[in-house]
Design a protein around this motif. Structure first.
Motif, PDB file in Angstrom:
ATOM      1  N   GLY A  60       0.764  -1.381  -0.202  1.00  0.00           N
ATOM      2  CA  GLY A  60       0.152  -0.289   0.223  1.00  0.00           C
ATOM      3  C   GLY A  60       0.725   0.847  -0.086  1.00  0.00           C
ATOM      4  N   HIS A  61       1.506   1.457   0.439  1.00  0.00           N
ATOM      5  CA  HIS A  61       2.894   2.410   0.730  1.00  0.00           C
ATOM      6  C   HIS A  61       3.421   2.490  -0.603  1.00  0.00           C
ATOM      7  CE1 HIS A  61       2.648   2.381   5.228  1.00  0.00           C
ATOM      8  NE2 HIS A  61       3.026   1.327   5.620  1.00  0.00           N
ATOM      9  N   LEU A  62       3.358   1.416  -1.036  1.00  0.00           N
ATOM     10  CA  LEU A  62       4.602   1.630  -3.031  1.00  0.00           C
ATOM     11  C   LEU A  62       3.297   1.946  -3.144  1.00  0.00           C
ATOM     12  CD1 LEU A  62       6.784   0.877  -5.291  1.00  0.00           C
ATOM     13  CD2 LEU A  62       6.255  -0.621  -5.075  1.00  0.00           C
ATOM     14  N   LEU A  63       2.297   1.266  -3.663  1.00  0.00           N
ATOM     15  CA  LEU A  63       1.007   2.050  -4.269  1.00  0.00           C
ATOM     16  C   LEU A  63       0.588   3.285  -3.857  1.00  0.00           C
ATOM     17  CD1 LEU A  63      -1.382  -0.599  -4.234  1.00  0.00           C
ATOM     18  CD2 LEU A  63      -0.094  -0.262  -6.536  1.00  0.00           C
ATOM     19  N   GLU A  64       0.980   4.296  -2.441  1.00  0.00           N
ATOM     20  CA  GLU A  64       1.002   5.430  -2.954  1.00  0.00           C
ATOM     21  C   GLU A  64       1.761   6.137  -3.113  1.00  0.00           C
ATOM     22  OE1 GLU A  64       0.496   6.024   1.570  1.00  0.00           O
ATOM     23  OE2 GLU A  64      -1.718   5.275   1.377  1.00  0.00           O
ATOM     24  N   HIS A  65       3.199   5.772  -3.218  1.00  0.00           N
ATOM     25  CA  HIS A  65       3.968   6.144  -3.765  1.00  0.00           C
ATOM     26  C   HIS A  65       4.086   6.409  -5.486  1.00  0.00           C
ATOM     27  CE1 HIS A  65       8.420   7.437  -4.513  1.00  0.00           C
ATOM     28  NE2 HIS A  65       8.765   6.372  -5.071  1.00  0.00           N
ATOM     29  N   ILE A  66       3.706   5.398  -6.006  1.00  0.00           N
ATOM     30  CA  ILE A  66       3.205   5.446  -7.434  1.00  0.00           C
ATOM     31  C   ILE A  66       2.138   6.639  -7.771  1.00  0.00           C
ATOM     32  CG2 ILE A  66       2.529   3.693  -9.089  1.00  0.00           C
ATOM     33  CD1 ILE A  66       4.287   1.467  -7.799  1.00  0.00           C
ATOM     34  N   GLU A  67       2.000   6.637  -6.905  1.00  0.00           N
ATOM     35  CA  GLU A  67       0.400   6.884  -7.643  1.00  0.00           C
ATOM     36  C   GLU A  67       0.849   8.770  -7.288  1.00  0.00           C
ATOM     37  OE1 GLU A  67      -4.395   7.246  -6.030  1.00  0.00           O
ATOM     38  OE2 GLU A  67      -2.944   7.361  -4.669  1.00  0.00           O
ATOM     39  N   THR A  68       1.337   9.003  -6.041  1.00  0.00           N
ATOM     40  CA  THR A  68       2.341  10.101  -6.669  1.00  0.00           C
ATOM     41  C   THR A  68       3.177  10.445  -7.969  1.00  0.00           C
ATOM     42  OG1 THR A  68       2.459  10.547  -3.835  1.00  0.00           O
ATOM     43  CG2 THR A  68       3.673  12.062  -4.717  1.00  0.00           C
ATOM     44  N   LEU A  69       3.745   9.663  -8.224  1.00  0.00           N
ATOM     45  CA  LEU A  69       4.673   9.880  -9.143  1.00  0.00           C
ATOM     46  C   LEU A  69       3.743   9.837 -10.743  1.00  0.00           C
ATOM     47  CD1 LEU A  69       7.397   7.279  -8.424  1.00  0.00           C
ATOM     48  CD2 LEU A  69       7.502   9.521  -8.363  1.00  0.00           C
ATOM     49  N   VAL A  70       2.180   9.359 -10.360  1.00  0.00           N
ATOM     50  CA  VAL A  70       2.267   9.568 -11.707  1.00  0.00           C
ATOM     51  C   VAL A  70       1.313  10.924 -11.842  1.00  0.00           C
ATOM     52  CG1 VAL A  70      -0.676   9.169 -12.749  1.00  0.00           C
ATOM     53  CG2 VAL A  70       1.295   6.836 -11.836  1.00  0.00           C
TER      54      VAL A  70
END
Length: 135
Positions: A60-70
């Motif tokens: 979940g933390h990684l998905l949040e990070h990916i969302e920010t990068l997107v």
């Protein structure tokens, strides 16, 4: 932030790391997501819930990070929407798997084997956008 590829980190190394230690690039983040998916999948396939549970909690933390990068990327609005749908699907799906792991009666959520295709399809959507984020 560190660059996971250059630092030689993998899914095991990033379990329990903080946001500041996530990969810098979208490409490395999606690569790490695939590695975490593999750890989760392989852990469940081997009947080793402990192996799967650590990455399952951290994904979940990684998905949040990916969302920010997107959101910070130069992707088109349509591409950002595709990524957002894939990320939301992954949050939902991994959440259902986590619910099953922690349900003492084993009736809540879903088994990983029930969501494999959905997870793989969502990660493919994110992986297909890697080249577009480099422009």
């Amino acid at each position: 932030m560190i660059d996971a590829g250059k630092a030689g980190l993998d899914a095991d190394a990033l379990v329990h790391l903080h946001e500041a230690e996530m990969p810098e690039s979208y490409a490395d983040s999606v690569k790490l997501l695939g590695e975490m998916r593999d750890k989760i999948r392989d852990g469940f396939a081997a009947g080793n819930v402990e192996q799967a549970d650590g990455p399952l909690h951290e994904v979940g933390h990684l998905l949040e990070h990916i969302e920010t990068l997107v959101n910070q990327s130069s992707l088109s609005d349509d591409q950002k929407k595709q990524a957002a749908v894939a990320i939301e699907s992954l949050f939902d799906t991994f959440g259902k798997v986590d619910a099953r792991v922690h349900d003492k009666q084993g009736k809540a959520g879903k088994e990983y084997s029930e969501v494999t295709e959905s997870v793989d399809a969502s990660i493919k959507v994110l992986a297909d956008l890697v080249d577009a984020t480099k422009k």
